[in-house]
Scaffold this motif. Structure first.
Motif, PDB file in Angstrom:
ATOM      1  N   VAL B 756      44.463  32.402  30.813  1.00 62.95           N
ATOM      2  CA  VAL B 756      43.825  33.001  31.977  1.00 62.95           C
ATOM      3  C   VAL B 756      44.824  33.726  32.872  1.00 62.95           C
ATOM      4  O   VAL B 756      44.418  34.461  33.760  1.00 62.95           O
ATOM      5  N   ASP B 757      46.110  33.507  32.656  1.00 64.84           N
ATOM      6  CA  ASP B 757      47.064  34.128  33.567  1.00 64.84           C
ATOM      7  C   ASP B 757      47.990  35.097  32.835  1.00 64.84           C
ATOM      8  O   ASP B 757      47.829  36.305  32.932  1.00 64.84           O
ATOM      9  N   PHE B 758      48.909  34.549  32.031  1.00 58.90           N
ATOM     10  CA  PHE B 758      49.892  35.437  31.393  1.00 58.90           C
ATOM     11  C   PHE B 758      49.226  36.476  30.508  1.00 58.90           C
ATOM     12  O   PHE B 758      49.570  37.641  30.541  1.00 58.90           O
ATOM     13  N   ALA B 895      36.362  40.957  36.021  1.00 70.09           N
ATOM     14  CA  ALA B 895      37.020  42.240  36.306  1.00 70.09           C
ATOM     15  C   ALA B 895      37.384  42.338  37.778  1.00 70.09           C
ATOM     16  O   ALA B 895      38.471  42.796  38.134  1.00 70.09           O
ATOM     17  N   LEU B 896      36.474  41.894  38.657  1.00 66.13           N
ATOM     18  CA  LEU B 896      36.751  41.996  40.092  1.00 66.13           C
ATOM     19  C   LEU B 896      37.926  41.111  40.481  1.00 66.13           C
ATOM     20  O   LEU B 896      38.746  41.492  41.311  1.00 66.13           O
ATOM     21  N   THR B 897      37.994  39.908  39.880  1.00 71.77           N
ATOM     22  CA  THR B 897      39.137  39.032  40.166  1.00 71.77           C
ATOM     23  C   THR B 897      40.428  39.743  39.805  1.00 71.77           C
ATOM     24  O   THR B 897      41.404  39.713  40.556  1.00 71.77           O
ATOM     25  N   GLY B 898      40.393  40.381  38.619  1.00 76.48           N
ATOM     26  CA  GLY B 898      41.575  41.123  38.187  1.00 76.48           C
ATOM     27  C   GLY B 898      41.926  42.220  39.164  1.00 76.48           C
ATOM     28  O   GLY B 898      43.079  42.395  39.554  1.00 76.48           O
ATOM     29  N   GLY B 905      48.553  44.645  46.271  1.00 75.31           N
ATOM     30  CA  GLY B 905      49.654  45.435  45.727  1.00 75.31           C
ATOM     31  C   GLY B 905      50.259  44.867  44.465  1.00 75.31           C
ATOM     32  O   GLY B 905      51.397  45.167  44.128  1.00 75.31           O
ATOM     33  N   TYR B 906      49.511  44.002  43.758  1.00 77.34           N
ATOM     34  CA  TYR B 906      50.027  43.464  42.503  1.00 77.34           C
ATOM     35  C   TYR B 906      49.301  44.123  41.334  1.00 77.34           C
ATOM     36  O   TYR B 906      48.208  44.666  41.512  1.00 77.34           O
ATOM     37  N   PRO B 907      49.870  44.043  40.129  1.00 77.31           N
ATOM     38  CA  PRO B 907      49.167  44.607  38.977  1.00 77.31           C
ATOM     39  C   PRO B 907      47.872  43.855  38.678  1.00 77.31           C
ATOM     40  O   PRO B 907      47.677  42.728  39.142  1.00 77.31           O
ATOM     41  N   PHE B 908      47.040  44.500  37.866  1.00 75.82           N
ATOM     42  CA  PHE B 908      45.752  43.958  37.448  1.00 75.82           C
ATOM     43  C   PHE B 908      45.904  42.530  36.933  1.00 75.82           C
ATOM     44  O   PHE B 908      46.802  42.238  36.149  1.00 75.82           O
ATOM     45  N   LEU B 909      45.041  41.656  37.397  1.00 78.64           N
ATOM     46  CA  LEU B 909      44.971  40.274  36.914  1.00 78.64           C
ATOM     47  C   LEU B 909      46.163  39.394  37.312  1.00 78.64           C
ATOM     48  O   LEU B 909      46.437  38.394  36.667  1.00 78.64           O
TER      49      LEU B 909
END
Lengths: 125, 973
Positions: B756-758, B895-898, B905-909
């Protein structure tokens, strides 16, 4: 231990491939189901096999110390399980619809799109 | 305005306009014309604004990073030459739009037309101001594609389809050649940047790869410019609407080829290879095009061949390698665009007003449309090279160059004669165009009475003809400075002195012009009678058409040969393909093993555990018997299959993979239910009666398949063995995850954190696959229900009904209604329990085995149990399960969480984790990964339930109609 496990993986593969080489959709379907298991086990072996060292960080610690099961193949397999499940479901429904439409589960008999001995289309523009 | 913005706007505006244009109503001719005309005019104005800066600095550039690692930047660069073409493309674009507004009929779907036209214009503009060769090729290909769409605009017409396809095939092949050529140039120079390439002329010409690069690039330019021997696509492209023809033949498409030849002229020209290839193609096109043009009966056909001829003239001028030749070539590009566009538009008006373009049927139109006739005559005169018109000037320059000696060769010696001959032909066909259409007897049998077109339809022609006249009389004052800017940007310091005067005194070129004029007129007088009687095409070689040869080749290549290869090598059956696949995979795996010898020396083999072996042996037995039973007893095979899955599951559990075991178990359950539901609808195998005779072929096939399966299985077994026993490297990819899982992912279950993360993006893709499959299954089954009478009542139910009938105190259906009553009650009670369990599995997923996927499957299983316990109707009367909404909401949430990470200001997900103290539950990990996992849960529940319900619903129709039938029977009784 390892030789026995290798035999299991090899036999799963052999059974799955034999079933998949059949003409009948249902046997292919069963073959695909076993094939999913076989592939997952093969991926699993690439991380080596170890007992009772799941990759779960114990309470209070921040990292894992000592030998631990390789989490990467496990994550890959989890994905693979989902994909093979989807694939299997799709294949099943496709086989069902094909049987209803074509009246056969023999792949050689499914010749609607490419009839046997079909004449060549006209040549030229 | 900043040069950067300006260049980007010039390229982007037409494409934006194109998208907008596509959204209008089908008959919105006026608003489409306003939009398209406005865009073209805006590009023209932008180009005009850029002009002072270009004169001052030589070029303006805009550079932004695109694929920097490959050396590709999105570079736009406008110098004088590119500026000239931008003006031509956008200016002619504007005139063509204006003309098309009146040309297109109210019944034509104009949004498509203007959308393609604008996109084509954008591609053309992008091509001319590309500052990077690869970018240039991309726009180049876009022009091919959009011209294909434009030529095939009237796709109900077979001629348009064939013409469009031929144009795309030829220019597409050329474009591929160009791409490779450009890559070679990039290899030689070390950069695709146009400025650097233009500065590396000597380096390119002296390189070993010069000749291949040259040939490939010329393949691109000569096909695009319809030069011999690739000229035949152009006459076929006249099936396009006339505004398109006017545009393609004047400022765009065919001009793209000569544009690029002139663009790369400083680096590629001046060698014997260049001279011979380009010179031959140009001279052949010049002569063949002019000769063929004489014998056309179609107005547009005549103009199309004349375009080939004039483009040949430009190509030939470029081949000479002399700066004066290049000047003449650039000048003729402008002149040809002017008169050819106006002539095509005039031909379109004639077609529009009379209903035909056949010159044999036309005549005497001067009395009906005097103004159009006059304009067409002036334009034709310019095409023929009559003095005081622009065509004359560049033709004089061409003659002057033709008589110069550049290199002693056949081409060079014959050049003056070929030039005069082709000019004479040009006079002949121009004369024919005017004479047969506007003079002579009145036309008979026309569909309508011809008359003058609306003023604004004629306006573009008036404007262009005026330009022909003005440039032809006072060239130095009108086109002079702009031509000079363009020439300087191509030739740089080598710019020669040239004079744009109308009168150079009594010179040899003037004499040649006079000879060509007289000879052309005489030739027309001689041929006139013959032309009106003959078939289309030149005499004797009428049947020899490059187009026919091309079609032959295409048919042989793409049909006959392809077929014969398929007949020899291909198979249309599934089994041989699968077999081939397995064998190929086997060999592919064997090769590296045999090359890199396996050392089985440092093996670590752990001691054997009897329980394990027992489980595996039973797993193997299950699999093998499943394979055996697959033929005779489906249900048994299914149960055995479950056994094999279970042994996999236990293996996972014991080898430290609790997540896998859990997932495998639940998936195994759902798979079994799916199969059970599906098996009912699949054919039953009926055992053959009588003694079994297995044919030799079947026996051979079985043995072979068995052999393949055993070999492949054995190979994989060895592979697995080696993998398990070879030592672990100290640092693996997994080490990273093990270290960072808690520190950065905020979870203690490393496998779940990876998912779910990496590798959250992978998971998103994976559950999307699941969603797509579920929707596909739904779509496959939704509109399809087997007819009620085709469904046999299952044996078991039939027996139960028979029992009811036999008993006096029971009604038919009682037993079925009470069937499995106790388990059914338990299953209903289990529903909330399973939901709670699923929630638990979900919440603990980040730290302990569990997670969204497992929880989702468990929840789906809860729903399925209800279906099994009480039947479809009972459940659906009480529960509103909306699986499609589950899928949709789940995907949306994931998708919205991502995307939420973007807000910070962080990348997707990227995830954020925190523990939260909840009443009674205690410390709960509340990472944003949990929200993502919730999305996964939604998708999995939705997808699984959707698939199962879709299959389960297959039987409802049968039951429902059966019930209706029994109710009717009862009423009758």
């Amino acid at each position: 231990m390892e030789p026995a496990f290798a035999v299991l993986v090899g036999l799963f593969f052999a059974v799955a491939i034999y079933l998949m080489l059949s003409k009948h959709v249902i046997r292919i379907l069963l073959g695909v189901a076993i094939f999913g298991n076989a592939v997952n086990l093969l991926i699993f072996t690439s991380g080596r096999v170890m007992r009772e060292v799941a990759a779960i960080i114990p309470e209070g610690a921040t990292t894992l110390a000592g030998p631990v099961a390789n989490p990467l193949p496990q994550a890959l397999i989890l994905t693979a399980i989902v994909i093979s499940f989807s694939f299997f479901a799709f294949l099943l429904v496709l086989a069902y619809r094909a049987y209803q439409e074509l009246g056969t589960d023999d792949t050689d008999g499914m010749r609607v799109a490419e009839p046997e001995g079909e004449p060549l289309p006209p040549i030229g523009y | 305005m900043n040069g950067d913005v300006l260049l980007i706007l010039i390229v982007v505006l037409p494409f934006v306009g194109s998208v907008l244009a596509a959204t209008f109503r089908p008959n919105a001719r006026n608003s489409e014309a306003w939009l398209a005309g406005g865009v073209a005019l805006a590009c023209l104005i932008l180009a005009a604004i850029a002009y002072p800066a270009i004169v001052e600095h030589g070029a303006i550039r805009s550079e932004s990073e695109w694929l920097p690692t490959l050396g590709l930047n999105f570079t736009l660069r406008m110098d004088g030459f590119a500026w000239l073409f931008s003006v031509l493309v956008s200016g002619f674009g504007f005139l063509v739009v204006l003309y098309a507004r009146y040309y297109m009929s109210p019944h034509d779907p104009v949004p498509r037309f203007f959308a393609f036209l604008l996109a084509f214009m954008g591609a053309m503009l992008g091509m001319v101001i590309s500052g990077n060769l690869v970018l240039l090729v991309i726009f180049w290909e876009l022009t091919s594609i959009f011209s294909f769409l434009l030529i095939g605009y009237w796709h109900h017409n077979a001629g348009a389809r064939d013409g469009a396809r031929m144009a795309l095939t030829i220019t597409g092949i050329g474009g591929l050649g160009l791409l490779v050529g450009v890559l070679l140039i990039g290899h030689i120079v070390g950069s695709y940047d146009l400025d650097r390439v233009l500065a590396a002329g000597d380096q390119i010409r002296e390189h070993d790869l010069y000749v291949p690069a040259l040939i490939l690039i010329l393949l691109g330019t000569l096909t695009k410019s319809a030069q011999f021997p690739f000229h035949f696509w152009l006459p076929n492209a006249m099936a396009a609407p006339t505004p398109v023809s006017a545009y393609l033949h004047s400022a765009t498409m065919v001009k793209a080829g000569v544009f690029l030849m002139a663009r790369l002229w400083p680096v590629l020209s001046g060698t014997p290879e260049w001279f011979w290839i380009v010179g031959f193609a140009g001279m052949a096109s010049l002569l063949v095009g002019a000769f063929f043009a004489i014998f056309q009966h179609d107005l547009k056909g005549l103009l199309a061949y004349s375009t080939i001829s004039h483009l040949g003239l430009i190509t030939m001028l470029l081949s000479l390698g002399s700066p004066l030749g290049a000047v003449a070539a650039i000048f003729h590009m402008i002149n040809h665009a002017t008169f050819k566009a106006s002539l095509f538009m005039a031909a379109g008006i004639i077609d529009h007003e009379t209903g035909t373009r056949d010159m044999r049927r036309l005549g005497g139109l001067f009395r009906y449309m005097p103004i159009t006739a006059t304009l067409a005559m002036v334009a034709s005169a310019a095409m023929a090279g009559v003095p005081l018109l622009n065509g004359f000037l560049s033709k004089e320059m061409f003659f002057a160059e033709a008589i110069e000696t550049h290199a002693k060769s056949v081409l060079d010696t014959s050049a003056p004669y070929v030039a005069v001959l082709a000019s004479a032909f040009a006079v002949t066909y121009s004369l024919r165009f005017i004479h047969t259409v506007f003079f002579g007897p009145k036309p008979t049998g026309l569909e309508r009475q011809p008359h003058e077109p609306p003023f604004w339809m004629r306006f573009p022609i008036q404007f262009l003809v005026l330009a022909c006249l003005v440039v032809g009389t006072i060239p130095a004052l009108t086109v002079g400075p702009f031509l000079h800017t363009a020439v300087i940007s191509v030739l740089g310091p080598n710019t020669p002195f040239y004079s744009l005067a109308v009168w150079h005194g009594f010179t040899l070129p003037l004499l040649m012009s006079a000879v060509a004029l007289v000879a052309g007129v005489v030739l027309y007088l001689l041929l006139n009678g013959y032309l009106n009687r003959s078939e289309a095409g030149p005499p004797f070689i009428r049947r020899l058409q490059a187009q026919r040869i091309f079609e032959r080749v295409l048919v042989v290549l793409s049909w006959k040969w392809a077929r014969s290869i398929e007949a020899r090598l291909g198979t249309r059956r599934l089994q041989p393909q699968l077999r081939l696949l397995v064998v190929a995979a086997f060999i592919a795996a064997l090769l590296p093993i045999s090359l890199d010898d396996l050392s089985l020396t440092s093996l670590r083999i752990s001691e054997i555990d009897a329980v394990f072996v027992l489980i595996w042996v039973s797993g193997i037995c299950c699999a093998v018997s499943a394979a055996y039973q697959a033929k005779y007893h489906r249900l048994a095979a299914l149960i055995l299959l479950g056994g094999a899955g279970l042994s996999t599951c236990i293996t996972f559990a014991w080898f430290s993979a609790p997540d896998l075991a859990l997932t495998q178990l639940l998936v195994e359950i759902v798979t079994t239910v799916l199969l059970l539901l599906g098996l009912r609808w699949l054919p039953k195998r009926i055992e053959e009666e009588g003694p079994k005779t297995v044919s030799l072929g079947t026996r051979f096939r079985r043995v072979r398949d068995f052999g393949i399966a055993v070999a492949a299985g054995g190979g994989v077994g060895v592979l697995a063995f080696v993998a398990m026993t070879s030592p672990v490297p100290l640092e693996t990819v997994a080490s990273y995850y093990l270290e960072k899982a808690y520190v950065e992912g905020g979870g203690k279950n490393v496998v779940n954190v990876i998912l779910v993360d990496f590798r959250g993006f992978d998971t998103l893709g994976e559950v999307s696959v699941l969603a797509v499959v579920a929707l596909t299954v739904f779509a496959l089954l939704r509109r399809f229900r087997p007819a009620a009478d085709s469904i046999a009542v299952p044996d078991q139910q039939r027996m139960q009904n028979d029992f009811d009938e036999a008993e006096p105190d029971r009604k038919v259906g009682d037993t079925i209604a009470d069937y499995l009553l106790v388990p059914a009650v338990i299953m209903q009670w289990a529903f909330p329990v399973i939901i709670v369990l699923a929630t638990y599995l979900f919440l603990r997923g980040h730290d302990l085995p569990g997670g969204g996927f497992v929880a989702g499957i468990a929840m789906a299983a809860a729903f399925i149990l209800q279906y099994m316990a009480a039947g479809t109707r009972w459940v659906e009367e009480r529960l509103r399960i909306l699986p499609v909404s589950w899928i949709g909401l789940g995907l949306l949430l994931a998708a919205l969480t991502g995307m939420g990470a973007w807000l910070f200001g962080y990348p997707f997900l990227t995830t954020y984790s925190q523990y939260v103290e909840l009443p009674t539950v205690g410390a709960t990990p509340l990472a944003t990964a949990l929200l993502f996992d919730l999305g996964v849960l939604g998708i999995v529940v939705g997808a699984t339930v959707l698939m199962l319900i879709a299959l389960a619903h297959q039987s409802t129709r049968g039951l429902r109609s059966a019930r209706v039938a029994t109710e009717a029977e009862q009423e009758e009784a």
